[in-house]
Enzyme design. Structure first.
Site, PDB file in Angstrom:
ATOM      1  N   HIS A 133       0.834  -1.210   0.000  1.00 18.80           N
ATOM      2  CA  HIS A 133       0.000   0.000   0.000  1.00 18.80           C
ATOM      3  C   HIS A 133       0.868   1.260   0.000  1.00 18.80           C
ATOM      4  CE1 HIS A 133      -2.821   3.140   1.066  1.00 18.80           C
ATOM      5  NE2 HIS A 133      -1.964   3.480   2.006  1.00 18.80           N
ATOM      6  N   HIS A 172       1.344   5.230  -2.669  1.00 22.54           N
ATOM      7  CA  HIS A 172       1.754   6.604  -2.363  1.00 22.54           C
ATOM      8  C   HIS A 172       2.952   7.117  -3.143  1.00 22.54           C
ATOM      9  CE1 HIS A 172      -0.878   7.491   1.090  1.00 22.54           C
ATOM     10  NE2 HIS A 172      -0.720   6.237   1.483  1.00 22.54           N
ATOM     11  N   GLU A 184      -5.765   9.499   0.370  1.00 22.00           N
ATOM     12  CA  GLU A 184      -6.093   8.070   0.337  1.00 22.00           C
ATOM     13  C   GLU A 184      -7.186   7.705  -0.673  1.00 22.00           C
ATOM     14  OE1 GLU A 184      -4.321   5.864   1.579  1.00 22.00           O
ATOM     15  OE2 GLU A 184      -3.266   6.736   3.290  1.00 22.00           O
ATOM     16  N   SER A 209      -4.008   1.106  -4.500  1.00 25.11           N
ATOM     17  CA  SER A 209      -3.401  -0.145  -4.044  1.00 25.11           C
ATOM     18  C   SER A 209      -4.451  -1.223  -3.799  1.00 25.11           C
ATOM     19  CB  SER A 209      -2.591   0.101  -2.762  1.00 25.11           C
ATOM     20  OG  SER A 209      -3.431   0.540  -1.708  1.00 25.11           O
TER      21      SER A 209
HETATM   22 FE    FE Z   1      -1.878   5.333   2.995  1.00 24.47          FE
END
Ligand code: FE
Ligand code: PHE
Length: 285
Positions: free
Chosen positions: A130, A135, A176, A195
């Site tokens: 993730h 990111h 997010e 993700s």
């Molecule tokens: Fe995160």
């Protein structure tokens, strides 16, 4: 991701430094872990062309991430050159203020451990897949990179003002789970979406969730769920909009918002700029 958790923290915190960072210890990853990483990447990379924003796609294509869990050092050389950010290895979630301090100094905390095979589709806490896949590509975008630093500085301030919950909602619905309106249609830039094998499609294609124009104050009073797909996504029209809308001092916002009630994750307001009104049957708070 950041956020509170009500279960014991996963990860080995026995060797942390004062700022919660650790060595990545790349040599300790097993063959099975590298193999699981490759499978996660293969599934997700196949979805990225259709659902991810072009800023994410362009960078992902240049990162050598598919052969196995990457060495953070190798990425850091490139990231430093691109936007002066760096990855900092951490054992898992870190305290809010520590997290904000890292961002304010252009360091992105990346969890070192990888999920178990049984968590292929779903994981509650952030793992290296993730944190890295979701990111890191966006940190190569100059405007987004500056937004992340501003967020960290804002976090330190919000912490002093007792307002981190309001600020955390902004992180949730942008960093997010953010969507961006593009010439190709709505696309994902949020790491929690990018993700996720299921949510990356759901956020763009499903008729169930609401899709609403970005509105700073509205977002800061909208609750979110951490264990289901989101019921509302907020759509920016560009990273400049995100950066500029969040530049003013939030202290007066926090004051004003304290007097207002929170909104349920699925709630729509008359003032919302609605891209899509969700049709999920269960619209309860
Ligand atoms: Fe995160
Ligand atoms: N402008 C915000 C403040 O004064 C800081 C901030 C910037 C927060 C960008 C989030 C994102 O608190």
């Amino acid at each position: 991701m950041t956020g509170q958790t009500d279960h014991a923290l996963r990860g080995d915190y026995s060797r942390i430094r004062a700022d919660y960072t650790v060595e990545q210890d790349w040599g300790a990853y097993t063959r099975e872990e590298h193999e699981l990483w490759r499978r996660l990447c293969a599934r997700q990379a196949a979805l990225v062309p259709r659902y991810a924003c072009e800023e994410f796609r362009a960078t992902l294509a240049t990162l050598d991430y598919e052969a196995g869990i990457p060495r953070f050092e190798a990425i850091n050389r490139r990231l430093a050159a691109a936007t002066r950010w760096e990855l900092a290895a951490v054992p898992g979630l870190v305290p809010d203020l520590v997290f904000f301090e890292h961002l304010a100094n252009r360091r992105f905390p990346v969890t070192v451990w990888l999920r178990e095979p049984g968590e292929f589709d779903y994981i509650v806490e952030p793992d290296v897949f993730h944190d890295f896949f979701g990111h890191v590509p966006m940190l190569f975008n100059p405007v987004f990179a500056d937004y992340m630093q501003a967020y960290g500085r804002g976090g330190i301030k919000a912490h002093a003002l007792g307002a981190i919950e309001m600020l955390a909602r902004l992180y949730w619905y942008t960093v997010e789970f953010g969507l961006i309106d593009t010439r190709e249609g709505l696309r994902a830039y949020g790491a929690g979406i990018l993700s996720s094998g299921g949510e990356i499609r759901h956020c763009v294609e499903s008729p169930e969730p609401n899709r609403v124009g970005f509105d700073l104050l509205r977002i800061m009073r909208t609750r979110y769920k951490i264990d289901t797909f989101q019921e509302t996504y907020f759509v920016i029209r560009g990273f400049d909009e995100l950066f500029e809308a969040t530049a003013p001092d939030f202290a007066p916002h926090y004051e004003a918002l304290r007097a207002e009630g929170l909104l349920a994750p699925s709630e729509l307001l008359p003032a919302d700029r609605v891209y899509h009104r969700g049709n999920a049957p269960q619209r309860a708070a």
